[in-house]
Write a protein that holds these residues in place. Structure first.
Motif, PDB file in Angstrom:
ATOM      1  N   GLU A 280       0.830  -1.209   0.000  1.00 53.31           N
ATOM      2  CA  GLU A 280       0.000   0.000   0.000  1.00 53.31           C
ATOM      3  C   GLU A 280       0.864   1.260   0.000  1.00 53.31           C
ATOM      4  O   GLU A 280       0.589   2.210  -0.739  1.00 53.31           O
ATOM      5  N   LYS A 283       2.640   1.826  -3.427  1.00 51.62           N
ATOM      6  CA  LYS A 283       1.689   2.296  -4.446  1.00 51.62           C
ATOM      7  C   LYS A 283       1.307   3.759  -4.216  1.00 51.62           C
ATOM      8  O   LYS A 283       1.261   4.559  -5.160  1.00 51.62           O
ATOM      9  N   LYS A 284       1.052   4.112  -2.962  1.00 49.94           N
ATOM     10  CA  LYS A 284       0.678   5.491  -2.647  1.00 49.94           C
ATOM     11  C   LYS A 284       1.820   6.449  -2.937  1.00 49.94           C
ATOM     12  O   LYS A 284       1.606   7.557  -3.459  1.00 49.94           O
ATOM     13  N   ASP A 287       2.364   7.097  -6.694  1.00 53.05           N
ATOM     14  CA  ASP A 287       1.294   7.926  -7.263  1.00 53.05           C
ATOM     15  C   ASP A 287       1.450   9.397  -6.907  1.00 53.05           C
ATOM     16  O   ASP A 287       1.037  10.273  -7.682  1.00 53.05           O
ATOM     17  N   LYS A 300       3.099  -0.084  -9.463  1.00 53.06           N
ATOM     18  CA  LYS A 300       1.664  -0.295  -9.297  1.00 53.06           C
ATOM     19  C   LYS A 300       1.284  -1.740  -9.619  1.00 53.06           C
ATOM     20  O   LYS A 300       0.462  -2.344  -8.925  1.00 53.06           O
ATOM     21  N   TRP A 301       1.894  -2.302 -10.658  1.00 54.67           N
ATOM     22  CA  TRP A 301       1.542  -3.673 -11.021  1.00 54.67           C
ATOM     23  C   TRP A 301       1.946  -4.658  -9.914  1.00 54.67           C
ATOM     24  O   TRP A 301       1.168  -5.537  -9.534  1.00 54.67           O
ATOM     25  N   ALA A 303       2.550  -3.989  -6.710  1.00 55.35           N
ATOM     26  CA  ALA A 303       1.803  -3.735  -5.475  1.00 55.35           C
ATOM     27  C   ALA A 303       0.398  -4.309  -5.561  1.00 55.35           C
ATOM     28  O   ALA A 303      -0.095  -4.964  -4.627  1.00 55.35           O
ATOM     29  N   GLU A 304      -0.291  -4.082  -6.693  1.00 52.97           N
ATOM     30  CA  GLU A 304      -1.652  -4.603  -6.844  1.00 52.97           C
ATOM     31  C   GLU A 304      -1.663  -6.126  -6.899  1.00 52.97           C
ATOM     32  O   GLU A 304      -2.566  -6.778  -6.357  1.00 52.97           O
ATOM     33  N   ASP A 305      -0.655  -6.699  -7.551  1.00 54.50           N
ATOM     34  CA  ASP A 305      -0.573  -8.157  -7.610  1.00 54.50           C
ATOM     35  C   ASP A 305      -0.394  -8.750  -6.211  1.00 54.50           C
ATOM     36  O   ASP A 305      -0.993  -9.781  -5.880  1.00 54.50           O
ATOM     37  N   THR A 306       0.414  -8.100  -5.394  1.00 52.34           N
ATOM     38  CA  THR A 306       0.634  -8.577  -4.025  1.00 52.34           C
ATOM     39  C   THR A 306      -0.642  -8.462  -3.197  1.00 52.34           C
ATOM     40  O   THR A 306      -0.996  -9.378  -2.438  1.00 52.34           O
ATOM     41  N   ILE A 307      -1.346  -7.342  -3.322  1.00 52.78           N
ATOM     42  CA  ILE A 307      -2.583  -7.154  -2.564  1.00 52.78           C
ATOM     43  C   ILE A 307      -3.626  -8.193  -2.956  1.00 52.78           C
ATOM     44  O   ILE A 307      -4.318  -8.772  -2.108  1.00 52.78           O
ATOM     45  N   ASN A 308      -3.752  -8.457  -4.261  1.00 52.94           N
ATOM     46  CA  ASN A 308      -4.706  -9.475  -4.717  1.00 52.94           C
ATOM     47  C   ASN A 308      -4.324 -10.857  -4.193  1.00 52.94           C
ATOM     48  O   ASN A 308      -5.201 -11.654  -3.821  1.00 52.94           O
TER      49      ASN A 308
END
Length: 690
Positions: A280, A283-284, A287, A300-301, A303-308
């Motif tokens: 998180e 990613k923040k 941005d 971003k890719w 970070a989002e992959d890890t969160i998912n």
């Protein structure tokens, strides 16, 4: 008169030795009635003090606040100070067991002698008890009665001796001129403390405002150490003339905590939570910063992959989470570092420039205070045994510093700012001052200089709980004893008046520490011969500069020269200093002591509780011997000597009793009469009438 008065006091003290100890000639010369009466007075709370106003001794009772000019007689009372006779209860049976309310408390030595708990595991230990008439005289009597099987206890502060000031130096230097440092003054030290505290606050605010993090623990302290390796400015604490301006130490530590601080993980849920926070935050951050499109896309890719993945998989182990976190750091770390680089460099630059401005203010105020001082001294080009730093400028008149005691703590106050030190260490500072200071024979500036000394280290450590104490950790006393006995070590390269074992040492602050035996900063100290111990603060830049200085000294000198260095075993990654020493042409031997199998003395030993004096090392320690040919011939690290050193380092080898001063001879030696010539310091400091 002073020597006569002290001799009388010494006789009073000697009469209070434990009965198991062999009586000294001074003790045996006193009548039994005299010994008994003095012991009862001490037990009743009486102490002998000195009136500065009347210039004569008086007696004070800390339990009842009574004061008398003449030696009190138990069972009688002064009608004026005690009109109701509350303190006139008879104590004739005080020494008998089970009689009255004044029974004497049983001592640990008596319980052990009667077969107390675990008494069979301990060798018989004699005890010598000293009263509270003068802390310094207690210290001197410990040297007088010194014996390896004796534990020394001072009733007034119950302190232990962690130093040996009798060991003479073998360090030889070329005679040097008095230093041009401005002499310390409480007013300037108070201003320096206030500005340094403000600088710490600026650092904390910048880290929070720009990066949203708390400053890394003790990173400010390590910044001070790293800057002073390069600094050529006039202030001994704050940097003002460094190249480069940006500190590698501060930059590295702040960057390691971006985007979030990574802590040690014990449980699976902690690892899961930390991984989510890192994704998180990365990613923040990407941005909100001016990042390139490619960097933004990669971060971003991932970070989002890890969160998912975290939302999908709830059966992962702690190791799975940690592996995923390491992968995420490798993928996102370079991009996060790139976007944060300018901001972190701005923090380092801002702090440095504020420090420069603060040094200018301090210097200006100090010069205004000393504008009438002027002094020059001639120096001959010759080799001499090392001596403390001397200041070229004489000290101005010092302001009044108040002293009072709270149990075993000495409290010094100036303008509402109080510093504290254990009474035993206060006594040590008095001895160091007597040995080292040449411009204050009447001890008129002693209190103000102690206040400046303690305040300087207090400011350097920081205000956090246990903050900075690791920077002043010291070797255990048994290790120093072996170093002196087997390798001729008589000098510490990195110490302070508060934690030194020998009376000759190098320290960070020559202006405040020189009056207490310091030879100045080690990087400015160039011995021609001698045997030295080096346990530097664990700052990579400082340790690297230390190695450079060692090799220059060893290469230049053909005299006996030996350095025994204690540094942390940091091998992941390997520190430059450790790598250079292990590959040095002057390396004679090196070995490692495992983590948790040895200990250090606390950097707060001058104020901490006795049960907190030692702490186990959480990392291994590497011991390295750097010697030239002459030094190797004299102090070769043979297997027998190494074995004795390692044995002294083990936790199990440290005795439960108090460490005592060492000696190179097998029997205790009697101090010279000069050791008992005391200034009128503590006699006038205890409790001053008027």
């Amino acid at each position: 008169l002073l020597q006569t008065r002290h001799a009388e006091n010494k006789q009073d003290f000697c009469s209070i030795a434990h009965p198991d100890q062999t009586a000294s000639p001074t003790e045996s010369s006193l009548p039994e009635s005299r010994k008994s009466s003095l012991y009862e007075l001490v037990q009743a709370g009486w102490s002998k003090c000195w009136s500065k106003r009347e210039n004569r001794p008086y007696w004070f009772n800390r339990c009842t606040n009574q004061s008398m000019w003449e030696m009190p007689v138990l069972g009688q009372h002064d009608v004026i100070s005690d009109p109701l006779g509350l303190n006139a209860a008879s104590v004739e049976g005080a020494g008998d067991d089970g009689v009255g309310n004044r029974q004497r408390k049983r001592r640990l030595s008596e319980d052990a002698a009667q077969g107390g708990l675990n008494s069979f595991k301990r060798p018989k230990v004699n005890h010598i008890y000293f009263c509270q008439l003068s802390i310094e005289i207690c210290c001197e009597l410990i040297y007088l009665f010194w014996d390896m099987n004796t534990e020394y206890v001072c009733h007034c502060c119950y302190f232990r001796i962690y130093w040996d000031l009798d060991i003479q130096t073998n360090a030889v230097i070329r005679e040097r001129a008095p230093a041009n440092h401005l002499p310390p003054h409480p007013e300037i030290e108070l201003q320096r403390a206030q500005l340094t505290t403000k600088l710490r606050q600026h650092y904390q605010e910048l880290c929070y405002q720009r990066e949203g993090i708390e400053p890394p623990r003790e990173s400010f302290n390590r910044w001070l150490l790293e800057r002073k390796v390069l600094d050529k400015g006039p202030d001994h604490l704050l940097p003002s003339d460094c190249d480069p301006i940006i500190s590698r130490s501060m930059f590295r530590e702040v960057m390691n905590d971006i985007p979030i601080r990574l802590s040690r993980i014990k449980y699976k849920e902690e690892a899961r939570k930390l991984l989510f926070k890192y994704a998180e935050a990365a990613k923040k951050m990407i941005d909100s910063r001016n990042a390139t499109p490619d960097s933004r896309k990669v971060v971003k890719w991932n970070a989002e992959d890890t969160i998912n993945w975290l939302r999908r998989d709830h059966s992962a182990s702690k190791e799975d989470y940690m592996d995923r976190l390491e992968h995420l750091r490798k993928q996102c770390g370079p991009h996060v570092t790139a976007v944060a680089k300018d901001s972190v460099e701005g923090i380092c630059t801002k702090i440095y420039h504020i420090s420069v401005e603060y040094v200018r203010r301090i210097r200006q105020a100090h010069q205004t205070l000393l504008k009438d001082c002027n002094f020059m001294a001639e120096v001959q080009d010759r080799l001499v045994y090392c001596y403390p730093v001397r200041l070229a400028l004489p000290s101005p008149n010092q302001p009044r510093v108040e002293l009072h005691f709270e149990n075993d703590i000495s409290c010094l106050r100036y303008k509402g700012e109080m510093v504290k030190v254990n009474r035993g260490y206060f006594a040590k500072l008095e001895l160091l001052y007597r040995y080292s200071c040449i411009d204050d024979p009447r001890f008129e500036k002693f209190l103000s200089r102690i206040w400046c000394l303690i305040k300087r280290y207090q400011v350097m450590f920081g205000a956090g709980v246990n903050e900075g104490m690791g920077l002043q950790g010291a070797l255990p006393v048994p290790v120093f004893e072996v170093l002196n006995k087997q390798f001729g070590v008589s000098f510490e390269c990195f110490a302070s008046p508060l934690n030194s074992y020998f009376k000759q040492f190098c320290s960070a602050f020559p202006d405040t520490d020189g009056f207490f035996g310091s030879r100045g900063p080690f990087l400015n100290f160039s011995p021609a011969s001698g045997s030295f111990e080096a346990n530097p603060p664990f700052c990579e830049e400082l340790m690297d500069a230390m190695v450079t200085h060692f090799e220059e000294l060893l290469e230049k000198s053909s005299e006996l020269l030996s350095f025994i260095i204690f540094v942390p075993e940091w091998r992941d990654p390997l520190t430059p200093a450790l790598n250079r020493m292990e590959t040095s042409a002057f390396l004679r031997h090196h070995m490692s002591v495992p983590a948790f199998e040895h200990e250090y003395r606390s950097g707060s030993q001058h104020i901490c509780k006795k049960e907190e004096m030692y702490y186990k090392a959480v990392h291994g320690t590497v011991i390295i011997f750097l010697q030239n040919d002459a030094g190797f011939t004299k102090w070769e690290p043979t297997p027998e000597r190494i074995q004795e050193l390692l044995a002294a380092y083990q936790v199990s080898q440290r005795t439960l009793g108090s460490p005592v001063p060492s000696s190179t001879s097998s029997a205790p030696t009697m101090p010279s009469p000069a050791r008992f010539i005391f200034p009128s310091l503590l006699l006038s400091l205890s409790v001053i009438i008027g």
